[in-house]
Design a protein around this motif. Structure first.
Motif: not given
Length: 298
Positions: A72-98
């Motif tokens: 739902d948000q793409v930071g600077a210098d990120v290419a090849g991904i857009t808002v709405g894409d389904r992804v998975t990955g490692p997180a910190g403090r992931g047990a949350a709504e965002l």
């Protein structure tokens, strides 16, 4: 935003729903609206305070090392991904709504969110363990905890590469280990004799269980070389290699996702619980009898 929070260190009962500030995607990051969160043993170690001697956790703490969700948000210098894409990955403090991700991989339609959220940690840990052990086709690998998330994936990947795997598990999980292509056996008293009845030599050992099996492993291996544990701090006194430093890679994660989506390997999800039951979820993982990955959904 809502999150699973602990305001003090302690047992699973210290976890509760709370409000924390929303994170923002920085350069090279994406933010996702979380659909599922994988629960790992490390979450419980942090919550209990057992990791405070290694690194400090500021309170209130939020667990969650891996998530799946919708960008739902793409930071600077990120290419090849857009808002709405389904992804998975490692997180910190992931047990949350965002949650914010530094490393991610696309989630194909074949995988639902709980299955996708179960993959980042086991993918990285399994590939790291196999790289360290440097197995060759025809060798024999002993895996302790072969029915679990990491142990199960290591077993499947090793078998696929031509390695003979002997996997220990509880009596209830013998069939699962056999379904992975390994030779199953139970853990506990008489382990050394049971293993020796199955193979003349053990070329490498992976301890994914952390249940006090290192002395038997050293005896079976004939020394500490190529004995690796992911979970038993007794390794330091015994001279056994202990690996815990994550080396997340989008390429490695994507590769395992592809194998799971094509049905070539599996990482079973045992339970899916609501975020409000984060304490129960961690309790299941702490006890080591979840029977597969435990996943939370916000």
């Amino acid at each position: 935003m809502r999150a699973a929070v602990f305001d003090q260190f302690g047992g699973p009962e210290v976890l509760h729903l709370g409000e924390v500030p929303e994170p923002e995607a920085g350069p090279g990051q994406v933010r996702v609206r979380v659909e599922a969160v994988g629960v790992n043993a490390f979450d419980g170690k942090v919550r209990s305070g057992a990791m405070e001697a290694v690194f400090r956790t500021p309170l209130p703490g939020v667990p969650g090392l891996e998530v799946a969700g919708i960008v739902d948000q793409v930071g600077a210098d990120v290419a090849g991904i857009t808002v709405g894409d389904r992804v998975t990955g490692p997180a910190g403090r992931g047990a949350a709504e965002l949650a914010v991700l530094d490393v991610w991989a696309p989630v194909p339609e074949a995988l639902d969110a709980p299955q996708a959220a179960a993959l980042p940690v086991v993918s990285e840990t399994s590939r790291r363990a196999l790289r360290i052990l440097d197995l060759r086709p025809g060798e024999t690998l002993l895996v302790h905890g072969a029915s679990g998330g990491v142990g199960g994936l290591v077993t499947q990947l090793a078998v696929a590469s031509g390695v003979h795997v002997i996997g220990t598990a509880s009596p209830a999980n013998q069939e699962r280990v056999a379904s992975y292509g390994a030779t199953p056996t139970t853990y506990g008293e008489g382990l050394v004799e049971r293993i020796r009845a199955l193979t003349p030599a053990v070329d490498a050992v992976l301890d994914a269980a952390g249940s006090g099996v290192l002395p038997d492993s050293i005896e079976l291996r004939g020394g500490t070389e190529r004995v690796l544990t992911l979970a038993d701090p007794a390794a330091f006194a015994l001279g056994v290699e202990f690996t815990e430093r994550s080396e997340h890679s989008a390429e490695v994660l994507a590769g395992v996702i592809d194998l799971v989506a094509r049905g070539e390997v599996s990482v079973p999800v045992a339970k899916v619980l609501p975020l409000a039951e984060a304490g129960r979820a961690q309790s299941l993982v702490d006890d080591g009898h979840a029977g597969g990955k435990v996943v939370l959904v916000p």
